[in-house]
Enzyme design. Structure first.
Site, PDB file in Angstrom:
ATOM      1  N   HIS A 113     -36.214  75.582  67.741  1.00 12.33           N
ATOM      2  CA  HIS A 113     -34.866  75.838  68.264  1.00 12.33           C
ATOM      3  C   HIS A 113     -33.773  75.352  67.290  1.00 12.33           C
ATOM      4  O   HIS A 113     -32.936  76.132  66.839  1.00 12.33           O
ATOM      5  CB  HIS A 113     -34.656  75.098  69.593  1.00 12.33           C
ATOM      6  CG  HIS A 113     -35.708  75.310  70.625  1.00 12.33           C
ATOM      7  ND1 HIS A 113     -35.803  76.453  71.390  1.00 12.33           N
ATOM      8  CD2 HIS A 113     -36.707  74.517  71.044  1.00 12.33           C
ATOM      9  CE1 HIS A 113     -36.822  76.340  72.242  1.00 12.33           C
ATOM     10  NE2 HIS A 113     -37.385  75.183  72.055  1.00 12.33           N
ATOM     11  N   ASP A 114     -33.793  74.062  67.010  1.00 13.93           N
ATOM     12  CA  ASP A 114     -32.689  73.445  66.249  1.00 13.93           C
ATOM     13  C   ASP A 114     -32.669  73.909  64.802  1.00 13.93           C
ATOM     14  O   ASP A 114     -31.603  74.100  64.218  1.00 13.93           O
ATOM     15  CB  ASP A 114     -32.818  71.916  66.309  1.00 13.93           C
ATOM     16  CG  ASP A 114     -32.729  71.396  67.738  1.00 13.93           C
ATOM     17  OD1 ASP A 114     -33.082  70.228  67.963  1.00 13.93           O
ATOM     18  OD2 ASP A 114     -32.309  72.174  68.626  1.00 13.93           O
ATOM     19  N   ASP A 150     -35.356  68.811  66.105  1.00 13.50           N
ATOM     20  CA  ASP A 150     -34.182  68.227  65.431  1.00 13.50           C
ATOM     21  C   ASP A 150     -34.584  67.732  64.036  1.00 13.50           C
ATOM     22  O   ASP A 150     -33.855  67.892  63.066  1.00 13.50           O
ATOM     23  CB  ASP A 150     -33.649  67.021  66.202  1.00 13.50           C
ATOM     24  CG  ASP A 150     -33.307  67.316  67.650  1.00 13.50           C
ATOM     25  OD1 ASP A 150     -34.241  67.522  68.451  1.00 13.50           O
ATOM     26  OD2 ASP A 150     -32.117  67.362  67.987  1.00 13.50           O
ATOM     27  N   ASP A 163     -30.493  64.830  68.777  1.00 10.43           N
ATOM     28  CA  ASP A 163     -31.179  63.907  69.702  1.00 10.43           C
ATOM     29  C   ASP A 163     -32.645  63.872  69.241  1.00 10.43           C
ATOM     30  O   ASP A 163     -33.565  64.201  69.982  1.00 10.43           O
ATOM     31  CB  ASP A 163     -31.049  64.342  71.164  1.00 10.43           C
ATOM     32  CG  ASP A 163     -31.579  65.755  71.450  1.00 10.43           C
ATOM     33  OD1 ASP A 163     -31.890  66.030  72.623  1.00 10.43           O
ATOM     34  OD2 ASP A 163     -31.690  66.569  70.506  1.00 10.43           O
ATOM     35  N   VAL A 191     -27.183  70.336  68.026  1.00 10.46           N
ATOM     36  CA  VAL A 191     -28.536  70.693  68.472  1.00 10.46           C
ATOM     37  C   VAL A 191     -29.047  69.697  69.510  1.00 10.46           C
ATOM     38  O   VAL A 191     -30.226  69.329  69.537  1.00 10.46           O
ATOM     39  CB  VAL A 191     -29.502  70.798  67.271  1.00 10.46           C
ATOM     40  CG1 VAL A 191     -29.142  72.005  66.400  1.00 10.46           C
ATOM     41  CG2 VAL A 191     -29.522  69.512  66.448  1.00 10.46           C
TER      42      VAL A 191
HETATM   43  O1  RIB Z   1     -33.983  73.626  74.625  1.00  5.53           O
HETATM   44  C1  RIB Z   1     -34.217  73.224  73.301  1.00  5.53           C
HETATM   45  C2  RIB Z   1     -33.384  72.037  72.957  1.00  5.53           C
HETATM   46  O2  RIB Z   1     -33.779  70.948  73.770  1.00  5.53           O
HETATM   47  C3  RIB Z   1     -33.615  71.552  71.505  1.00  5.53           C
HETATM   48  O3  RIB Z   1     -32.419  71.004  71.000  1.00  5.53           O
HETATM   49  C4  RIB Z   1     -34.663  70.491  71.646  1.00  5.53           C
HETATM   50  O4  RIB Z   1     -34.548  69.466  70.637  1.00  5.53           O
HETATM   51  C5  RIB Z   1     -34.345  69.927  72.989  1.00  5.53           C
HETATM   52  O5  RIB Z   1     -33.371  68.927  72.807  1.00  5.53           O
HETATM   53 CA    CA Z   2     -32.405  68.789  69.980  1.00  7.59          CA
END
Ligand code: RIB
Ligand code: CA
Length: 314
Positions: free
Chosen positions: A244-245, A11, A6, A122
């Site tokens: 994160h991703d 991402d 997304d 992700v």
């Molecule tokens: O909580 C982190 C997630 O939420 C990640 O995938 C970030 O891109 C958001 O979508």
């Molecule tokens: Ca994401």
């Protein structure tokens, strides 16, 4: 691997790593509503791939609506529109996806796969839940499902109880976690908050003078500013942001980057206060089910940055 994104800022980093790493065969990407609208996420995904010279990677736009809309009014999101730009400052406008049938493409691609494929999720699990509902047989072609989502000992980042990707479509997450996936690896906030990108890193990426280095420094600058603006006493104080991703792709490249433990992950899909919470049963007692996931409790930051740098210098 197939990335479900997304595209938002982290991402974009995950996408860049998967597209640039020589050991990764990026079969394609599907996009979904999440950080942004499905169309914005699709445009951003195309922009990133164009900017790093990988326009040949297929992008298939997936669902623009949730698998199961929330029965409650969405909790006010103080960070609405802050972490992820509607339009990433990379690539060009006007690019179009290979199709607007992301779920169908995922099912067709898995059904005709001649070797097992790793799915890296992700974003909210909307597309995968739809694919598994329509065609549960596709799991025969899946090597591993890696999900960025949830939290165990950390509070949520969308509500105190829930992490964003799970909160956005908890019933979809429940469908995925109950689908009997043989090798399901969940990468929660507990691990992703241990891989921070800093302003010093951005300077280093820019000095690489590569397209990948330029893209990642361009998108993470805004991301770091967003954390400083919304979490000035926490991560923001470090002038950093959690990738994160990107950690999910780093794990797919080098699994030793994560410390995993077998647990049972349940998703709260009813309680208004805990909607989207991931409950972790590490005793396999209360939930009554055998472990359904390998859960990342820690990440190796030094190893992560080595993997990321290796992708960006190309
Ligand atoms: O909580 C982190 C997630 O939420 C990640 O995938 C970030 O891109 C958001 O979508
Ligand atoms: Ca994401």
């Amino acid at each position: 691997m197939i990335l479900d994104v997304d595209t938002g800022n982290d991402d974009a980093v995950a996408l860049t790593m998967a597209a640039m790493h020589p050991d990764v065969e990026l079969v394609g990407c599907t996009t979904v509503v999440g950080n942004l609208t499905r169309d914005q996420a699709t445009d951003n995904t195309l922009r990133v791939l164009h900017a790093i010279g990988k326009s040949e990677v297929e992008v298939h736009a997936g669902l623009a609506r949730r698998f199961a809309p929330s029965p409650y009014p969405s909790a006010p999101n103080p960070a609405e529109g802050m972490f992820h730009q509607d339009t990433l400052p990379v690539g060009v406008a006007g690019l179009t996806p290979h199709s607007w049938r992301g779920v169908e493409w995922l099912v067709e691609t898995l059904r005709r796969a001649t070797h097992p494929i790793t799915l890296i999720q992700v974003a909210p699990l909307t597309n995968l839940a739809a694919a598994l509902t329509v065609a549960p047989d596709v799991l025969d072609s899946v090597e591993e499902v890696i999900v960025m989502g949830g939290a165990w000992k950390k509070s949520g980042n969308r509500t105190p109880a829930a992490e964003f990707n799970i909160y956005a479509d908890p019933v979809a997450a429940d469908v995925v976690f109950r689908a009997g996936i043989e090798r399901l690896t969940v990468v929660p906030l507990d691990a992703t908050h241990e891989v921070l990108v800093s302003r010093d890193d951005l300077r280093r990426y820019r000095e690489l003078e590569t397209s990948a280095g330029h893209v990642v420094s361009a998108v993470t600058e805004y991301y770091i500013d967003s954390y400083y603006a919304t979490d000035p006493h926490g991560i923001g104080a470090l002038l950093s942001a959690p990738l994160h991703d990107a950690l999910c792709v780093a794990y797919a490249i080098e699994p030793a980057v994560l410390e995993l433990t077998e647990v049972t992950v349940d998703v709260e899909t009813v309680s208004p206060q805990n909607y989207g919470r991931t409950t972790i049963d590490y005793l396999h007692g209360s939930s009554g089910t055998v472990g359904n996931a390998r859960f990342a409790v820690h990440a190796d930051s030094e190893r992560f940055h080595r993997i990321l740098d290796d992708c960006l210098k190309r």
